[in-house]
Design a protein around this motif. Structure first.
Motif, PDB file in Angstrom:
ATOM      1  N   ARG A 170       0.751  -1.140  -0.134  1.00 33.81           N
ATOM      2  CA  ARG A 170      -0.403   0.362  -0.382  1.00 33.81           C
ATOM      3  C   ARG A 170       0.884   1.071   0.249  1.00 33.81           C
ATOM      4  O   ARG A 170       1.570   1.451   0.561  1.00 33.81           O
ATOM      5  N   TYR A 222       1.748   5.088   0.238  1.00 40.09           N
ATOM      6  CA  TYR A 222       1.838   6.186   1.269  1.00 40.09           C
ATOM      7  C   TYR A 222       2.302   7.504   0.596  1.00 40.09           C
ATOM      8  O   TYR A 222       3.460   7.326  -0.040  1.00 40.09           O
ATOM      9  N   SER A 223       2.119   8.698   0.503  1.00 41.01           N
ATOM     10  CA  SER A 223       2.615  10.377   0.333  1.00 41.01           C
ATOM     11  C   SER A 223       3.965  10.504   1.057  1.00 41.01           C
ATOM     12  O   SER A 223       4.339  10.759  -0.056  1.00 41.01           O
ATOM     13  N   SER A 224       4.394   9.577   2.145  1.00 43.63           N
ATOM     14  CA  SER A 224       5.540   9.726   2.486  1.00 43.63           C
ATOM     15  C   SER A 224       6.374   8.887   1.340  1.00 43.63           C
ATOM     16  O   SER A 224       7.776   9.867   1.680  1.00 43.63           O
ATOM     17  N   TYR A 225       5.984   8.339   1.199  1.00 48.65           N
ATOM     18  CA  TYR A 225       7.548   7.470   0.957  1.00 48.65           C
ATOM     19  C   TYR A 225       8.188   8.234  -1.154  1.00 48.65           C
ATOM     20  O   TYR A 225       8.982   7.779  -1.403  1.00 48.65           O
TER      21      TYR A 225
END
Length: 229
Positions: free
Chosen positions: A128, A130-133
């Motif tokens: 999944r 996430y924008s932090s990736y």
């Protein structure tokens, strides 16, 4: 590929927080034997930014370099396209799982990249997102490269994160200048003010590494802009 594999890139291994594992598709280039140059910039690129990114990608490839970018809209996609038309592999660093194409409308570009180069991600299939990736991914793009050139970036841009990471990793940072009144390039002009090397042509980048690699002279004209989409 794991950190302990013999083929794990030495430049990436020597950053402060290398991924212990990364996943890939396509054909990995000789990371340690070839000059890798990051080309990054804003997703909402101007015509000037798209033209410049494509020309940089094309000429780096023509000279024997490997372009690394993030396959995003705008500057990244244009840089990958230019590199492919320069007849060299290019590497896309994903901020998503390795089995996800982001953005989805770059499926055709991804297929071209995988024929000649590779996509890499530290996130396994089905992970999944996430924008932090995406900012986390940027350390891999800069870490694989000798230097990173920011083609066009506003004052608040993920590309400036990549530039900052490159500096932290002891890598070179280059920036393309633009109209001082253009908000889309304010970040590049700030980088130049702060000591990034101003780039007028690909020779301004490659001359930094001439003692390490036998670059060929750039050949031919820049491909037409409409091919960069």
């Amino acid at each position: 590929m794991t950190y302990n594999d013999a083929a794990y890139p030495n430049r990436l291994k020597n950053i402060s927080d290398p991924p212990l594992v990364f996943y890939y598709k396509g054909r990995l280039p000789d990371f340690d034997g070839m000059p890798l140059i990051g080309v990054v910039g804003t997703r909402t690129a101007s015509v000037y930014g798209l033209q410049t990114a494509k020309r940089m990608g094309y000429q780096i490839a023509q000279c024997g370099g490997v372009v690394v970018s993030g396959m995003a809209q705008g500057v990244d996609g244009a840089a990958h396209t230019g590199a492919l038309q320069g007849a060299m592999p290019t590497v896309a660093g994903f901020g998503t799982a390795i089995d996800e194409c982001y953005p989805a409308n770059h499926g055709g570009l991804l297929r071209q990249i995988l024929r000649h180069g590779a996509a890499i991600s530290e996130y396994p299939p089905g992970k999944r997102g996430y924008s932090s990736y995406f900012p986390q991914r940027n350390r891999i793009i800069s870490g694989l490269c000798l230097g990173t050139v920011v083609v066009e970036a506003p004052k608040k841009s993920g590309s400036l994160i990549t530039a900052s990471l490159a500096l932290d990793q002891g890598r070179d940072v280059f920036a393309v200048p633009a109209n001082v009144d253009a908000a889309s390039s304010e970040g590049c002009n700030i980088l130049i003010q702060s000591g990034a090397k101003l780039v007028r042509s690909v020779s301004d980048i490659l001359e930094e590494y001439e003692g390490l690699y036998p670059f060929a002279p750039a050949r031919g004209e820049m491909p037409l802009l409409q091919d960069a989409q």
